[in-house]
Write an enzyme that holds these catalytic residues in place. Sequence first.
Site, PDB file in Angstrom:
ATOM      1  N   CYS A 148       9.305  20.944   5.333  1.00  0.00           N
ATOM      2  CA  CYS A 148       8.215  21.892   5.084  1.00  0.00           C
ATOM      3  C   CYS A 148       7.853  21.949   3.609  1.00  0.00           C
ATOM      4  CB  CYS A 148       8.607  23.279   5.590  1.00  0.00           C
ATOM      5  SG  CYS A 148       8.621  23.428   7.387  1.00  0.00           S
ATOM      6  N   GLN A 149       8.848  21.838   2.748  1.00  0.00           N
ATOM      7  CA  GLN A 149       8.567  21.829   1.313  1.00  0.00           C
ATOM      8  C   GLN A 149       7.645  20.666   0.960  1.00  0.00           C
ATOM      9  OE1 GLN A 149      12.068  21.656  -1.192  1.00  0.00           O
ATOM     10  NE2 GLN A 149      10.868  21.434  -3.069  1.00  0.00           N
TER      11      GLN A 149
END
Length: 412
Positions: free
Chosen positions: A379-380
């Site tokens: 997700c980062q």
Amino acid sequence: MQVAEMFRPVLGEQAPVAIRAYDGSSSTPSDAPPVATVDVRSETALAYLASSPNSLGLARAYVSGHLDVDGDIYEALTAMGELTVSDVTPATLVRMAARLAPLRFKHRVAPPPEEHRQHGRRHSKDRDSDAIEHHYDVSNRFYEMVLGPSMAYTCAVYPSETATLEEAQFTKHALVAEKLHLEPGMRLLDVGCGWGQMAMHAAEHHGVRALGVTLSRDQANWAQKEVARRGLGDLVEIRHGDYRDVTEGEFDAVSSIGLTEHIGRRNIPGYFRFLYGKLRTGGRLLNHCITRPDAHHRAHADPFIDRYVFPDGELLPIGWLVSRMNAAGFEIRHEENLREHYAKTLAGWSANLEANWDECVAEAGEGRARVWRLYMPACQVGFDLNNIQLHQVLGVKLGPDARSGFPLRPVY
């Protein structure tokens, strides 16, 4: 074809990721030192890929421990996320498919136990409750170690590059309070309240009476105990239940922090109408949620995220959400994109997980810990590459005189 050789054309000859496989084969990037090594530990990893040749197959292999990454997962995913497969020839894909096909029948692998499948009508109360239970009712102690003392599982707001995660979470709650113009004696409804930190912040720092609602029983139990520990029982109520079952009205403000992603496209118009109906004239709504950057990106969650992290999650373009919020009656007063802040938040959570790895494994199991070790860096990368965004939208319920109650130039 050896396993490492089979994977190299897909990863890219220049990708700074090495490959090591159970058959003794290996492959290293030709022009740069590797940032990480993908370790294909067994044929079972390939069997997972043969059954689901996408992120779900890779996730199953990783969560089960048949595939691992030595080195920085974030750096590896960043390198892979910037690649395209346009240079992979059809002949290469055919050879890979032919190699993997027999393994699907040789190893009839079941998904790891951490995988979750939803049942029933999508976004019904029972199905939504089941989805929330899957992700949140794991272990409050596990979340304490990953999230840190703030126990806030939503995007923080970093006042500076050097701010700590805790400082950034406090800043986020303070920003929401400022946008909602919280003052002593006001009533706040916090839907999808998590572990109750926004409700407690509003009471502790602004003298607000707050009602927080969460579908997670574990979250509610933790938050209720924390409210008592802080001596906020006269101001804060944390309720285990569905926000749709809240009967009270005439709130001065509503905060929705990280809930819209779970509502579903078909239900969004009704969601905003419901929140509009809970506010008094002049009341404000702050909606904080993950979105797609545009209508061309997929709405439904990646298969790995859907099965292992947020079942039934849907991400919508910010313009579409603003339009539905406006159509529900809200005058839109402010909007901002905080995607870089979410990337930093995820990095902070990942660092907490690694610092407490053994305890996290002991508390929630290795498979669950590996889900988090994979999904947070993934997700980062998504926020870094603008595949996903985080937006705050502020609206007000106008009265017949159309007065908003906003100053000419708000501080935020």
